[in-house]
Scaffold this motif. Sequence first.
Motif, PDB file in Angstrom:
ATOM      1  N   GLU A 187       0.823  -1.212   0.000  1.00 50.08           N
ATOM      2  CA  GLU A 187       0.000   0.000   0.000  1.00 50.08           C
ATOM      3  C   GLU A 187       0.861   1.267   0.000  1.00 50.08           C
ATOM      4  O   GLU A 187       0.355   2.348  -0.269  1.00 50.08           O
ATOM      5  CB  GLU A 187      -0.920   0.007   1.226  1.00 50.08           C
ATOM      6  CG  GLU A 187      -1.842  -1.186   1.321  1.00 50.08           C
ATOM      7  CD  GLU A 187      -2.904  -1.183   0.241  1.00 50.08           C
ATOM      8  OE1 GLU A 187      -3.447  -0.101  -0.048  1.00 50.08           O
ATOM      9  OE2 GLU A 187      -3.174  -2.252  -0.326  1.00 50.08           O
ATOM     10  N   SER A 188       2.128   1.144   0.321  1.00 49.11           N
ATOM     11  CA  SER A 188       3.012   2.303   0.400  1.00 49.11           C
ATOM     12  C   SER A 188       3.557   2.660  -0.984  1.00 49.11           C
ATOM     13  O   SER A 188       4.273   1.876  -1.608  1.00 49.11           O
ATOM     14  CB  SER A 188       4.186   2.011   1.343  1.00 49.11           C
ATOM     15  OG  SER A 188       5.191   2.994   1.192  1.00 49.11           O
ATOM     16  N   ALA A 189       3.236   3.863  -1.427  1.00 50.28           N
ATOM     17  CA  ALA A 189       3.715   4.321  -2.734  1.00 50.28           C
ATOM     18  C   ALA A 189       5.242   4.388  -2.761  1.00 50.28           C
ATOM     19  O   ALA A 189       5.865   4.082  -3.781  1.00 50.28           O
ATOM     20  CB  ALA A 189       3.114   5.681  -3.064  1.00 50.28           C
ATOM     21  N   LEU A 190       5.860   4.776  -1.642  1.00 51.08           N
ATOM     22  CA  LEU A 190       7.323   4.862  -1.605  1.00 51.08           C
ATOM     23  C   LEU A 190       7.972   3.483  -1.692  1.00 51.08           C
ATOM     24  O   LEU A 190       8.983   3.310  -2.375  1.00 51.08           O
ATOM     25  CB  LEU A 190       7.801   5.580  -0.337  1.00 51.08           C
ATOM     26  CG  LEU A 190       7.783   7.099  -0.386  1.00 51.08           C
ATOM     27  CD1 LEU A 190       8.209   7.667   0.965  1.00 51.08           C
ATOM     28  CD2 LEU A 190       8.670   7.630  -1.490  1.00 51.08           C
ATOM     29  N   MET A 191       7.402   2.517  -1.004  1.00 49.96           N
ATOM     30  CA  MET A 191       7.969   1.170  -1.085  1.00 49.96           C
ATOM     31  C   MET A 191       7.808   0.597  -2.487  1.00 49.96           C
ATOM     32  O   MET A 191       8.723  -0.011  -3.027  1.00 49.96           O
ATOM     33  CB  MET A 191       7.333   0.252  -0.045  1.00 49.96           C
ATOM     34  CG  MET A 191       7.829   0.520   1.344  1.00 49.96           C
ATOM     35  SD  MET A 191       7.294  -0.778   2.465  1.00 49.96           S
ATOM     36  CE  MET A 191       8.298  -0.416   3.891  1.00 49.96           C
ATOM     37  N   ARG A 192       6.656   0.814  -3.097  1.00 51.07           N
ATOM     38  CA  ARG A 192       6.438   0.340  -4.464  1.00 51.07           C
ATOM     39  C   ARG A 192       7.421   1.021  -5.418  1.00 51.07           C
ATOM     40  O   ARG A 192       7.981   0.373  -6.296  1.00 51.07           O
ATOM     41  CB  ARG A 192       4.994   0.608  -4.902  1.00 51.07           C
ATOM     42  CG  ARG A 192       3.979  -0.280  -4.196  1.00 51.07           C
ATOM     43  CD  ARG A 192       2.547   0.053  -4.604  1.00 51.07           C
ATOM     44  NE  ARG A 192       2.321  -0.079  -6.028  1.00 51.07           N
ATOM     45  CZ  ARG A 192       2.081  -1.224  -6.649  1.00 51.07           C
ATOM     46  NH1 ARG A 192       2.050  -2.353  -5.954  1.00 51.07           N
ATOM     47  NH2 ARG A 192       1.872  -1.263  -7.944  1.00 51.07           N
ATOM     48  N   MET A 193       7.646   2.330  -5.229  1.00 54.31           N
ATOM     49  CA  MET A 193       8.579   3.057  -6.084  1.00 54.31           C
ATOM     50  C   MET A 193       9.997   2.537  -5.901  1.00 54.31           C
ATOM     51  O   MET A 193      10.738   2.373  -6.874  1.00 54.31           O
ATOM     52  CB  MET A 193       8.531   4.560  -5.773  1.00 54.31           C
ATOM     53  CG  MET A 193       9.494   5.387  -6.597  1.00 54.31           C
ATOM     54  SD  MET A 193       9.281   5.246  -8.385  1.00 54.31           S
ATOM     55  CE  MET A 193       7.653   5.917  -8.588  1.00 54.31           C
ATOM     56  N   ALA A 194      10.386   2.256  -4.672  1.00 52.71           N
ATOM     57  CA  ALA A 194      11.722   1.725  -4.416  1.00 52.71           C
ATOM     58  C   ALA A 194      11.905   0.373  -5.108  1.00 52.71           C
ATOM     59  O   ALA A 194      12.948   0.116  -5.719  1.00 52.71           O
ATOM     60  CB  ALA A 194      11.972   1.595  -2.910  1.00 52.71           C
TER      61      ALA A 194
END
Length: 102
Positions: free
Chosen positions: A46-53
């Motif tokens: 659900e975390s956009a930052l984790m998905r982006m990483a």
Amino acid sequence: MVELTDLKDYLRIDADITEDDVLITSLGEAAVSYLEQTTGKAYNDESALMRMAVCQLVLLWYENRTPFTTKTNVNDLPNSLNAIIKHIALAQAYPSKEDAAT
């Protein structure tokens, strides 16, 4: 885990090109593992930052598959990716792997 279709979109690979699907999937799994081990935080889709990483790690590893290179600083992560990983590691908004397991 980031879906294969999302990773292929990020890599700009058409959905009907499937020859690297196994590789891209394994790079996605490795990126999640790397992110969790580097930050100590549980992966949260659900975390956009984790998905982006994860997407950025997959892109980096997909484009740099040779075992050696003559380029300098090729093993360094891009500054933007380092910043995201550092933020995730330091932010209280992301539960640690131990907290998520309980």
